[in-house]
Design an enzyme around this catalytic site. Structure first.
Site, PDB file in Angstrom:
ATOM      1  CG  ASP A 150      -1.880  -1.104   0.761  1.00 13.84           C
ATOM      2  OD1 ASP A 150      -2.099  -2.244   1.300  1.00 13.84           O
ATOM      3  OD2 ASP A 150      -2.953  -0.572   0.685  1.00 13.84           O
TER       4      ASP A 150
HETATM    5  O1  MRU Z   1      -7.497  -3.183   2.786  1.00 11.90           O
HETATM    6  P1  MRU Z   1      -7.314  -3.543   1.292  1.00 11.90           P
HETATM    7  O2  MRU Z   1      -8.119  -4.599   0.902  1.00 11.90           O
HETATM    8  O3  MRU Z   1      -7.448  -2.411   0.449  1.00 11.90           O
HETATM    9  O4  MRU Z   1      -6.096  -4.188   1.275  1.00 11.90           O
HETATM   10  C1  MRU Z   1      -5.574  -3.948   0.044  1.00 11.90           C
HETATM   11  C2  MRU Z   1      -3.849  -4.411   0.498  1.00 11.90           C
HETATM   12  O5  MRU Z   1      -2.894  -4.348   1.401  1.00 11.90           O
HETATM   13  C3  MRU Z   1      -2.826  -4.815  -0.894  1.00 11.90           C
HETATM   14  O6  MRU Z   1      -2.054  -6.062  -1.071  1.00 11.90           O
HETATM   15  C4  MRU Z   1      -2.316  -3.272  -1.338  1.00 11.90           C
HETATM   16  O7  MRU Z   1      -3.225  -2.698  -1.897  1.00 11.90           O
HETATM   17  C5  MRU Z   1      -2.132  -3.849  -2.414  1.00 11.90           C
HETATM   18  S1  MRU Z   1      -3.543  -4.361  -3.958  1.00 11.90           S
HETATM   19  C6  MRU Z   1      -2.632  -4.325  -5.548  1.00 11.90           C
END
Ligand code: MRU
Length: 350
Positions: A246
């Site tokens: 993220d």
């Molecule tokens: O809370 P989320 O579902 O948005 O978290 C998503 C993740 O942690 C993913 O690993 C990250 O955003 C990368 S998506 C290519």
């Protein structure tokens, strides 16, 4: 058929409602910024790249409906709405970086006297539309780079066994995926023996979404609970862990879905390489280390309930951070669309 989480055609935007998957496949219309913000905040759409793309496209949809005579008004509106969209979810950096790029671009258009108000609006919308295409191209490049990195040193007729966490596939991006894109590429090259996906408590992106994508693509796969990772590594061989990001800080520290850090610790103990797959749109060199990453905390309800069904004893307190930070020394390499870097080398290439 490839899954599409974001459908943008003729200026209209629809997203696959990820809160309803895997049981119900329903597309929801996003008519503007307010609806975009709500879809991101409620996690109807999630995953760092998808958040940015849907956020920006929701602005494009809104601008299309308006007629402008004054360039200053467009600039002010764009800046205010992009900053609002950034507030929908704080940890994933993609929306924030996209907002910075787009605000710089609108300022350039504003200063260019040869560009009129409507032309400025159209140019700006085109810049947003280009993000969709670029994300898929970048993901394919990450897929190839990651497959090569993981296979390096593996005898040519051997296939690998991968563990992944959360959802980083077509649903989390404009298409194809980052970490799951690498799994797809390995599978396409017939070098994937098996992939394990974690359930990813509390929101179950692994059980609901990654499992859905893997079944859809007929990739040999098995679901494990988050608490089974150490046992899995001890009892069955795992060639590599591949997760998404993220936000990656300048020193390579990486924020990703809660539970990523403990997988990295367990991988180190078992001598399993631990890779982060991240496009440059997830790399934030403005912060020196992971300490500066704001970690989103989500409502208790997401822990205490599955859907509407309560699983925790009423009255218990909850702590629900949505992400954690994996320190750079636990990361073997960061796989990007431009190549594969040691975490501490990353800064040189930005
Ligand atoms: O809370 P989320 O579902 O948005 O978290 C998503 C993740 O942690 C993913 O690993 C990250 O955003 C990368 S998506 C290519």
């Amino acid at each position: 058929m490839t899954l599409r989480s974001i459908v943008y055609e003729n200026g209209k935007l629809e997203i696959l409602d990820q809160l309803l998957l895997p049981n119900v496949t329903k597309y929801v219309r996003i008519g503007g910024v307010e609806e975009g913000w709500r879809a991101i905040n409620s996690m109807q759409v999630r995953g760092a790249p998808a958040i940015a793309i849907v956020g920006c496209l929701s602005l494009a949809v809104e601008l299309q409906k308006e007629v402008f005579n004054d360039k200053k008004i467009i600039r002010q509106e764009v800046e205010g709405k992009l900053n609002y969209l950034v507030s929908a979810r704080p940890t994933a950096v993609n929306m924030k970086l996209a907002a910075q790029v787009l605000i710089n671009f609108i300022n350039e258009l504003d200063e260019n006297d040869t560009v009129g108000a409507e032309e400025m609006k159209r140019g700006f919308i085109s810049a947003i539309e280009a993000m969709l295409e670029k994300d898929i191209v970048d993901n394919r490049a990450i897929g190839e780079a990651g497959a090569q990195a993981i296979l390096a040193g593996t005898p040519e007729d051997n296939a690998v066994r991968i563990l992944t966490h959360c959802n980083t596939g077509s649903l989390a991006t404009a298409g194809y995926g980052t970490a799951l894109g690498i799994v797809r590429t390995l599978h396409a090259h017939k070098r994937l023996e098996h992939v394990y996906c974690t359930e990813t408590r509390p929101y179950n992106q692994g059980a609901r979404l990654t499992a859905y994508e893997l079944v859809h693509e007929r990739i040999p796969s098995t679901l494990v609970c988050d608490s089974m990772v150490a046992a899995l590594m001890r009892s069955r061989s795992v060639s590599a862990v591949v997760v998404g990001a993220d936000r990656v800080a300048a020193n390579g520290d990486t924020a990703n879905k809660i539970g990523t850090y403990q997988i990295a610790v367990v991988a180190r103990h078992h001598n399993v390489p631990f890779y982060v797959a991240a496009p440059f749109t997830s790399i934030d060199t403005s912060i020196p280390s992971g300490e500066y990453i704001v970690i989103e905390e989500r409502p208790d309800h997401e822990m205490t309930h599955i859907g509407e069904h309560r699983i925790a004893a009423p009255g218990i307190g909850c702590w629900n951070p949505a992400f954690d930070v994996t320190p750079a020394p636990l990361i073997t390499a960061i796989i990007t669309e431009r190549g594969v870097y040691k975490p501490n080398e990353l800064q040189k290439y930005v």
